[in-house]
Design a protein around this motif. Structure first.
Motif, PDB file in Angstrom:
ATOM      1  N   ALA A  14       0.825  -1.202   0.000  1.00  0.00           N
ATOM      2  CA  ALA A  14       0.000   0.000   0.000  1.00  0.00           C
ATOM      3  C   ALA A  14       0.869   1.265   0.000  1.00  0.00           C
ATOM      4  O   ALA A  14       0.565   2.243  -0.705  1.00  0.00           O
ATOM      5  N   GLN A  15       1.949   1.249   0.752  1.00  0.00           N
ATOM      6  CA  GLN A  15       2.852   2.404   0.767  1.00  0.00           C
ATOM      7  C   GLN A  15       3.514   2.607  -0.590  1.00  0.00           C
ATOM      8  O   GLN A  15       3.671   3.739  -1.053  1.00  0.00           O
ATOM      9  N   ALA A  16       3.870   1.493  -1.234  1.00  0.00           N
ATOM     10  CA  ALA A  16       4.489   1.600  -2.551  1.00  0.00           C
ATOM     11  C   ALA A  16       3.503   2.149  -3.579  1.00  0.00           C
ATOM     12  O   ALA A  16       3.861   2.979  -4.424  1.00  0.00           O
ATOM     13  N   VAL A  17       2.240   1.705  -3.515  1.00  0.00           N
ATOM     14  CA  VAL A  17       1.225   2.216  -4.446  1.00  0.00           C
ATOM     15  C   VAL A  17       1.033   3.716  -4.255  1.00  0.00           C
ATOM     16  O   VAL A  17       0.929   4.473  -5.243  1.00  0.00           O
ATOM     17  N   ALA A  18       1.000   4.160  -3.000  1.00  0.00           N
ATOM     18  CA  ALA A  18       0.861   5.599  -2.741  1.00  0.00           C
ATOM     19  C   ALA A  18       2.052   6.377  -3.293  1.00  0.00           C
ATOM     20  O   ALA A  18       1.900   7.466  -3.866  1.00  0.00           O
ATOM     21  N   THR A  19       3.245   5.819  -3.149  1.00  0.00           N
ATOM     22  CA  THR A  19       4.447   6.479  -3.676  1.00  0.00           C
ATOM     23  C   THR A  19       4.398   6.559  -5.203  1.00  0.00           C
ATOM     24  O   THR A  19       4.735   7.599  -5.800  1.00  0.00           O
ATOM     25  N   PHE A  20       3.955   5.471  -5.833  1.00  0.00           N
ATOM     26  CA  PHE A  20       3.827   5.487  -7.301  1.00  0.00           C
ATOM     27  C   PHE A  20       2.829   6.550  -7.752  1.00  0.00           C
ATOM     28  O   PHE A  20       3.045   7.251  -8.749  1.00  0.00           O
ATOM     29  N   ALA A  21       1.707   6.652  -7.002  1.00  0.00           N
ATOM     30  CA  ALA A  21       0.691   7.632  -7.372  1.00  0.00           C
ATOM     31  C   ALA A  21       1.225   9.050  -7.263  1.00  0.00           C
ATOM     32  O   ALA A  21       0.974   9.903  -8.118  1.00  0.00           O
ATOM     33  N   GLN A  22       2.005   9.314  -6.202  1.00  0.00           N
ATOM     34  CA  GLN A  22       2.581  10.647  -6.044  1.00  0.00           C
ATOM     35  C   GLN A  22       3.589  10.955  -7.143  1.00  0.00           C
ATOM     36  O   GLN A  22       3.741  12.100  -7.560  1.00  0.00           O
ATOM     37  N   ALA A  23       4.269   9.927  -7.614  1.00  0.00           N
ATOM     38  CA  ALA A  23       5.242  10.124  -8.689  1.00  0.00           C
ATOM     39  C   ALA A  23       4.594  10.191 -10.066  1.00  0.00           C
ATOM     40  O   ALA A  23       5.275  10.402 -11.068  1.00  0.00           O
ATOM     41  N   ASN A  37       1.731   5.381 -13.938  1.00  0.00           N
ATOM     42  CA  ASN A  37       0.466   4.804 -14.385  1.00  0.00           C
ATOM     43  C   ASN A  37       0.478   3.295 -14.108  1.00  0.00           C
ATOM     44  O   ASN A  37       0.743   2.484 -14.989  1.00  0.00           O
ATOM     45  N   VAL A  38       0.203   2.934 -12.835  1.00  0.00           N
ATOM     46  CA  VAL A  38       0.297   1.544 -12.393  1.00  0.00           C
ATOM     47  C   VAL A  38      -1.031   0.826 -12.630  1.00  0.00           C
ATOM     48  O   VAL A  38      -2.107   1.374 -12.349  1.00  0.00           O
ATOM     49  N   ASP A  39      -0.954  -0.384 -13.162  1.00  0.00           N
ATOM     50  CA  ASP A  39      -2.144  -1.217 -13.323  1.00  0.00           C
ATOM     51  C   ASP A  39      -2.436  -1.871 -11.967  1.00  0.00           C
ATOM     52  O   ASP A  39      -1.886  -2.925 -11.629  1.00  0.00           O
ATOM     53  N   LEU A  40      -3.324  -1.227 -11.199  1.00  0.00           N
ATOM     54  CA  LEU A  40      -3.572  -1.686  -9.836  1.00  0.00           C
ATOM     55  C   LEU A  40      -4.231  -3.061  -9.809  1.00  0.00           C
ATOM     56  O   LEU A  40      -3.937  -3.889  -8.949  1.00  0.00           O
ATOM     57  N   ASP A  41      -5.149  -3.322 -10.741  1.00  0.00           N
ATOM     58  CA  ASP A  41      -5.819  -4.629 -10.749  1.00  0.00           C
ATOM     59  C   ASP A  41      -4.809  -5.757 -10.925  1.00  0.00           C
ATOM     60  O   ASP A  41      -4.849  -6.774 -10.227  1.00  0.00           O
ATOM     61  N   ALA A  42      -3.894  -5.582 -11.885  1.00  0.00           N
ATOM     62  CA  ALA A  42      -2.892  -6.621 -12.124  1.00  0.00           C
ATOM     63  C   ALA A  42      -1.968  -6.780 -10.925  1.00  0.00           C
ATOM     64  O   ALA A  42      -1.586  -7.894 -10.566  1.00  0.00           O
ATOM     65  N   GLY A  55     -16.841   9.361 -14.522  1.00  0.00           N
ATOM     66  CA  GLY A  55     -16.699   8.140 -15.287  1.00  0.00           C
ATOM     67  C   GLY A  55     -15.348   7.990 -15.943  1.00  0.00           C
ATOM     68  O   GLY A  55     -15.063   6.960 -16.560  1.00  0.00           O
ATOM     69  N   ASP A  56     -14.490   9.018 -15.834  1.00  0.00           N
ATOM     70  CA  ASP A  56     -13.155   8.943 -16.425  1.00  0.00           C
ATOM     71  C   ASP A  56     -12.300   7.932 -15.659  1.00  0.00           C
ATOM     72  O   ASP A  56     -12.464   7.751 -14.449  1.00  0.00           O
ATOM     73  N   PRO A  57     -11.367   7.269 -16.334  1.00  0.00           N
ATOM     74  CA  PRO A  57     -10.458   6.354 -15.645  1.00  0.00           C
ATOM     75  C   PRO A  57      -9.608   7.109 -14.625  1.00  0.00           C
ATOM     76  O   PRO A  57      -9.159   8.229 -14.903  1.00  0.00           O
ATOM     77  N   PRO A  58      -9.394   6.544 -13.458  1.00  0.00           N
ATOM     78  CA  PRO A  58      -8.564   7.228 -12.456  1.00  0.00           C
ATOM     79  C   PRO A  58      -7.161   7.535 -12.969  1.00  0.00           C
ATOM     80  O   PRO A  58      -6.536   8.511 -12.531  1.00  0.00           O
ATOM     81  N   GLN A  59      -6.651   6.700 -13.896  1.00  0.00           N
ATOM     82  CA  GLN A  59      -5.297   6.936 -14.412  1.00  0.00           C
ATOM     83  C   GLN A  59      -5.191   8.255 -15.174  1.00  0.00           C
ATOM     84  O   GLN A  59      -4.108   8.814 -15.334  1.00  0.00           O
ATOM     85  N   GLU A  60      -6.362   8.763 -15.650  1.00  0.00           N
ATOM     86  CA  GLU A  60      -6.343  10.013 -16.398  1.00  0.00           C
ATOM     87  C   GLU A  60      -6.297  11.231 -15.489  1.00  0.00           C
ATOM     88  O   GLU A  60      -6.052  12.346 -15.958  1.00  0.00           O
ATOM     89  N   ALA A  61      -6.575  11.053 -14.205  1.00  0.00           N
ATOM     90  CA  ALA A  61      -6.570  12.187 -13.274  1.00  0.00           C
ATOM     91  C   ALA A  61      -5.924  11.783 -11.960  1.00  0.00           C
ATOM     92  O   ALA A  61      -6.566  11.790 -10.918  1.00  0.00           O
ATOM     93  N   PRO A  62      -4.623  11.399 -11.988  1.00  0.00           N
ATOM     94  CA  PRO A  62      -3.981  10.948 -10.744  1.00  0.00           C
ATOM     95  C   PRO A  62      -3.914  12.034  -9.694  1.00  0.00           C
ATOM     96  O   PRO A  62      -3.977  11.759  -8.496  1.00  0.00           O
ATOM     97  N   GLY A  63      -3.800  13.298 -10.127  1.00  0.00           N
ATOM     98  CA  GLY A  63      -3.755  14.389  -9.160  1.00  0.00           C
ATOM     99  C   GLY A  63      -5.058  14.520  -8.402  1.00  0.00           C
ATOM    100  O   GLY A  63      -5.070  14.684  -7.177  1.00  0.00           O
ATOM    101  N   PHE A  64      -6.168  14.433  -9.129  1.00  0.00           N
ATOM    102  CA  PHE A  64      -7.474  14.515  -8.478  1.00  0.00           C
ATOM    103  C   PHE A  64      -7.663  13.361  -7.497  1.00  0.00           C
ATOM    104  O   PHE A  64      -8.153  13.549  -6.378  1.00  0.00           O
ATOM    105  N   VAL A  65      -7.304  12.165  -7.926  1.00  0.00           N
ATOM    106  CA  VAL A  65      -7.451  10.990  -7.059  1.00  0.00           C
ATOM    107  C   VAL A  65      -6.624  11.148  -5.797  1.00  0.00           C
ATOM    108  O   VAL A  65      -7.092  10.916  -4.673  1.00  0.00           O
ATOM    109  N   GLN A  66      -5.365  11.601  -5.983  1.00  0.00           N
ATOM    110  CA  GLN A  66      -4.497  11.772  -4.822  1.00  0.00           C
ATOM    111  C   GLN A  66      -5.056  12.829  -3.884  1.00  0.00           C
ATOM    112  O   GLN A  66      -5.065  12.663  -2.662  1.00  0.00           O
TER     113      GLN A  66
END
Length: 475
Positions: free
Chosen positions: A349-358, A361-366, A387-398
């Motif tokens: 989980a910490q690594a995923v958060a770090t990737f998101a901040q960086a 574009n990580v495939d979380l499901d895989a 309805g947009d994919p979260p990968q298209e707006a990582p800043g908003f998601v974060q």
């Protein structure tokens, strides 16, 4: 169906040598090369008298017998597997399998006399474990000695031979060869240690001085000293009390410790971090004690030995086809370490958060599937209202995740006016009591504290929102 058959032979009584020397151990090896298992079995029995050898052998065998057990049906043999499963532990009690395995691991051969009893229209086996010293190989074939010393061929269906190291010269691979040297070293160290203690307790006295009648009198006094605590020496005499060095025990203790480690490693494949103790054989403890490859090998060889030596004959005599015999299975799969898995997921989980901040574009499901976490298809960790994919707006998601976490922390800092509210409302008798209760609860909260915390949260949320927008715009 075959008829009842009883094994009428009587097991010979074993003999136990009181003392063993390195030369006698070498003699055992020489006799074993001629196919006579008697001296091998007697040496193995003597080794079993050592507390460490007996303890770790019991750990290895009971570790296997304590594993999850099932009967795996052969193709088309489901009915026969179910019938056998209902009687398994009465036909193959743990104490019988324990003795069979101990002898097999020590000497290379486990021997059991088989008898067949008819019940409910079927034949059922009964095992009687013998000391493998009754075996002797003549012209490439095993024979068994009875109580009278006569040798008999192994009649098919009347004997079980369990050879975990293989059928060819199995005595050469038994644990007795590895255990003999440390066992001898330990026995000698204990014997010499006890002798040193005995000498130290006696305390030899040495006196010197003028010869004559006075010397004879002193010698008699020393001989009669016994429990007396005082002695006056005649003039001109000197007395010394001789005793072993205070460190004389150290070499013996080190020899015993080395022998214990050597025997433990030989039997378990690794050294126990603590002394062997009885009690629980829970799965986690089992895999800490016995090396995994040894546990797996024991499970496979015992299953094969029982199926080929007993169960196939049982299926042939009762079902008419030995191929219908089920396979006994002890599952040596190590249990999952839940604490280690939780720590791994936390780091993930910490690594995923770090990737998101960086901005990766990580495939979380895989990624989650790779770590064995269930994922609902078509639903990610975060869904956007647009309805947009979260990968298209990582800043908003974060930013949203940060704001949610900020709100949770704010609520944890504020007093909870709803705690116990349901119980209080249940006691209210009128609307006025309810209103008074609510007003009293909210008056207890500090407006200044609520305002200060809310202001901080809004400022931080606003800054996080600006940062998130800037990140998405830059993309």
């Amino acid at each position: 169906m075959a008829k009842e058959r009883a094994n009428a032979y009587q097991e010979p009584r074993g003999w136990l040598r009181a003392e063993w020397t390195p030369a006698e151990v070498r003699t055992v090896w020489a006799i074993a090369q001629q196919g006579d298992m008697r001296p091998v079995a007697e040496l193995a029995r003597a080794i079993l008298g050592d507390e460490r050898a007996h303890g770790v052998l019991s750990v290895r065998v009971r570790s296997l017998l304590g594993l999850p057990f099932t009967l795996e049906p052969a193709p088309g043999g489901e009915r026969w597997a179910k019938l056998l499963e209902e009687r398994w532990w009465s036909l193959f009690p743990e104490e019988v399998l324990h003795d069979l395995m101990v002898w097999a691991l020590l000497t290379g051969v486990g021997l059991a006399a088989l008898s067949w009893v008819e019940e409910d229209g079927l034949l059922w086996p009964k095992l009687d474990v013998w000391n493998p010293g009754a075996l002797v190989m003549r012209d490439g074939a095993w024979r068994v000695r009875d109580a009278t010393g006569q040798e008999h061929p192994l009649e098919p269906g009347m004997w079980l031979l369990y050879t975990p190291y293989g059928p060819k010269r199995p005595w050469e691979k038994g644990l007795w060869r590895t255990l003999a040297l440390p066992w001898l070293v330990k026995a000698d160290a204990i014997r010499y240690w006890a002798r040193d203690n005995e000498v130290g307790a006696l305390r030899v006295a040495y006196a010197e001085g003028p010869t004559g009648e006075t010397g004879k009198e002193l010698a008699q006094l020393l001989a009669d000293l016994g429990g007396d605590t005082g002695l006056v020496l005649p003039e001109g005499w000197r007395l010394d009390v001789l005793s072993p060095s205070a460190e004389v025990w150290r070499s013996k203790a080190e020899a015993i410790a080395w022998a214990d480690r050597a025997m433990t490693i030989a039997i378990l494949g690794q050294n126990l971090t603590t002394d062997v103790q009885g009690g629980s054989y829970a799965a986690a403890r089992v895999h800490e004690a016995v090396r995994a490859d040894l546990l797996e090998a024991d499970a496979e060889t015992l299953a094969t030995g029982l199926r080929n030596g007993v169960l196939s004959l049982w299926a042939e005599w009762n079902a008419g086809d030995p191929a219908l015999a089920p396979w006994p299975r002890w599952d040596p799969t190590p249990p999952e370490d839940l604490a280690a898995r939780a720590e791994t997921l936390q780091r993930l989980a910490q690594a995923v958060a770090t990737f998101a901040q960086a901005g990766a574009n990580v495939d979380l499901d895989a990624l989650l599937e790779e770590y064995g976490l269930p994922v609902r298809k078509g639903q990610g960790l975060v869904r956007l209202a647009s309805g947009d994919p979260p990968q298209e707006a990582p800043g908003f998601v974060q930013g949203q995740l940060y704001a949610d976490a900020l709100a949770d922390r704010l609520l944890s800092r504020l007093p909870d006016p709803l705690a116990g509210l349901e119980a209080d409302l249940a006691q209210a008798q009128s609307y006025e009591e309810v209103r008074a209760l609510l007003m009293r609860r909210f008056r207890e909260a500090s407006p200044e504290e609520v305002a200060a915390l809310t202001e901080r949260a809004l400022v931080l949320a606003g800054l996080a929102g600006r940062y998130s927008v800037i990140r998405d715009v830059e993309r």
